[in-house]
Design a protein around this motif. Structure first.
Motif, short mmCIF file in Angstrom:
data_model
loop_
_atom_site.label_atom_id
_atom_site.label_comp_id
_atom_site.label_asym_id
_atom_site.label_seq_id
_atom_site.Cartn_x
_atom_site.Cartn_y
_atom_site.Cartn_z
N MET A 1 53.97 40.12 42.93
CA MET A 1 52.99 39.10 42.66
C MET A 1 51.61 39.75 42.63
O MET A 1 51.29 40.60 43.45
CB MET A 1 53.08 38.04 43.75
CG MET A 1 52.29 36.81 43.45
SD MET A 1 52.89 35.53 44.56
CE MET A 1 52.07 34.16 43.90
N GLY A 2 50.78 39.36 41.70
CA GLY A 2 49.46 39.97 41.52
C GLY A 2 48.47 39.52 42.58
O GLY A 2 48.65 38.52 43.27
N SER A 3 47.39 40.27 42.69
CA SER A 3 46.34 39.93 43.62
C SER A 3 45.11 39.47 42.85
O SER A 3 45.08 39.51 41.62
CB SER A 3 45.99 41.15 44.48
OG SER A 3 45.40 42.15 43.67
N ALA A 4 44.08 39.06 43.57
CA ALA A 4 42.85 38.61 42.93
C ALA A 4 42.20 39.74 42.13
O ALA A 4 41.49 39.50 41.17
CB ALA A 4 41.87 38.09 43.98
N ASP A 6 43.71 41.64 40.15
CA ASP A 6 44.39 41.71 38.86
C ASP A 6 43.87 40.68 37.86
O ASP A 6 44.25 40.71 36.70
CB ASP A 6 45.89 41.52 39.04
CG ASP A 6 46.51 42.63 39.88
OD1 ASP A 6 45.96 43.75 39.89
OD2 ASP A 6 47.54 42.37 40.51
N VAL A 7 43.02 39.77 38.30
CA VAL A 7 42.51 38.72 37.43
C VAL A 7 41.47 39.30 36.49
O VAL A 7 40.58 40.04 36.89
CB VAL A 7 41.89 37.57 38.26
CG1 VAL A 7 41.29 36.52 37.37
CG2 VAL A 7 42.95 36.96 39.16
N SER A 8 41.58 38.95 35.23
CA SER A 8 40.66 39.43 34.21
C SER A 8 39.24 38.94 34.49
O SER A 8 39.02 37.75 34.77
CB SER A 8 41.12 38.92 32.84
OG SER A 8 40.09 39.03 31.90
N PRO A 9 38.24 39.83 34.39
CA PRO A 9 36.85 39.40 34.56
C PRO A 9 36.45 38.34 33.53
O PRO A 9 35.67 37.44 33.84
CB PRO A 9 36.04 40.68 34.36
CG PRO A 9 37.00 41.80 34.56
CD PRO A 9 38.35 41.28 34.21
N ASP A 10 37.02 38.41 32.32
CA ASP A 10 36.72 37.40 31.31
C ASP A 10 37.25 36.03 31.72
O ASP A 10 36.60 35.01 31.49
CB ASP A 10 37.30 37.81 29.96
CG ASP A 10 36.58 38.98 29.34
OD1 ASP A 10 35.39 39.19 29.67
OD2 ASP A 10 37.19 39.69 28.52
N PHE A 11 38.43 36.00 32.35
CA PHE A 11 38.99 34.74 32.82
C PHE A 11 38.10 34.13 33.90
O PHE A 11 37.83 32.93 33.90
CB PHE A 11 40.41 34.95 33.33
CG PHE A 11 41.06 33.69 33.85
CD1 PHE A 11 41.46 32.70 32.98
CD2 PHE A 11 41.25 33.49 35.21
CE1 PHE A 11 42.05 31.54 33.43
CE2 PHE A 11 41.84 32.34 35.68
CZ PHE A 11 42.24 31.36 34.79
N ILE A 12 37.62 34.96 34.81
CA ILE A 12 36.74 34.48 35.87
C ILE A 12 35.45 33.93 35.27
O ILE A 12 34.94 32.88 35.71
CB ILE A 12 36.46 35.61 36.89
CG1 ILE A 12 37.75 35.93 37.64
CG2 ILE A 12 35.34 35.23 37.84
CD1 ILE A 12 37.69 37.14 38.52
N ARG A 13 34.92 34.58 34.26
CA ARG A 13 33.70 34.08 33.59
C ARG A 13 33.97 32.73 32.93
O ARG A 13 33.12 31.84 32.96
CB ARG A 13 33.21 35.09 32.56
CG ARG A 13 32.70 36.37 33.22
CD ARG A 13 32.13 37.30 32.22
NE ARG A 13 30.76 36.86 31.99
CZ ARG A 13 29.93 37.44 31.15
NH1 ARG A 13 30.34 38.47 30.44
NH2 ARG A 13 28.71 37.00 31.01
N GLN A 14 35.14 32.57 32.32
CA GLN A 14 35.47 31.29 31.70
C GLN A 14 35.53 30.18 32.73
O GLN A 14 35.07 29.06 32.47
CB GLN A 14 36.81 31.39 30.97
CG GLN A 14 36.74 32.24 29.71
CD GLN A 14 38.08 32.41 29.06
OE1 GLN A 14 38.84 31.45 28.94
NE2 GLN A 14 38.40 33.63 28.66
N LEU A 15 36.07 30.48 33.91
CA LEU A 15 36.11 29.46 34.97
C LEU A 15 34.70 29.11 35.45
O LEU A 15 34.47 28.02 35.95
CB LEU A 15 36.95 29.96 36.14
CG LEU A 15 38.45 30.05 35.88
CD1 LEU A 15 39.15 30.63 37.09
CD2 LEU A 15 39.02 28.69 35.53
#
Length: 94
Positions: A1-4, A6-15
């Motif tokens: 299972m991935g960790s935080a 592993d989250v794409s910086p672009d996805f975080i910006r979209q949120l």
């Protein structure tokens, strides 16, 4: 299972409210000012102020020789925080 991490910086910006912004920039060719050329710029940016696009256009004016003619902007908020919701428990069969 991935960790935080592993989250794409672009996805975080979209949120955070950023959306995909595309700008078609028409500019005068430096050697032939009567001719226009098109340049397409794309990045995640915040509407309606578009700070990243504004910074890029200021860089263009300060650094490049081709005078700007016009800029056409398209923007899409791909993911909105309200669209992310916990659906329910997850069960795995092994």
């Amino acid at each position: 299972m991935g960790s935080a991490r592993d989250v794409s910086p672009d996805f975080i910006r979209q949120l955070a409210g950023y959306g995909l912004t595309t700008a078609e920039i028409l500019y005068h060719l430096p050697d032939h000012p009567g001719l226009l050329q098109s340049y397409v710029w794309q990045a995640y940016d915040l509407a309606p102020g578009f700070p990243a696009l504004t910074k890029f256009l200021q860089f263009w004016r300060d650094t490049l020789d081709g005078a700007l003619h016009s800029v056409r902007v398209g923007h899409s908020g791909l993911i909105r925080p309200a669209e992310i919701a916990l659906v329910g428990p997850e069960f795995r069969l092994q």
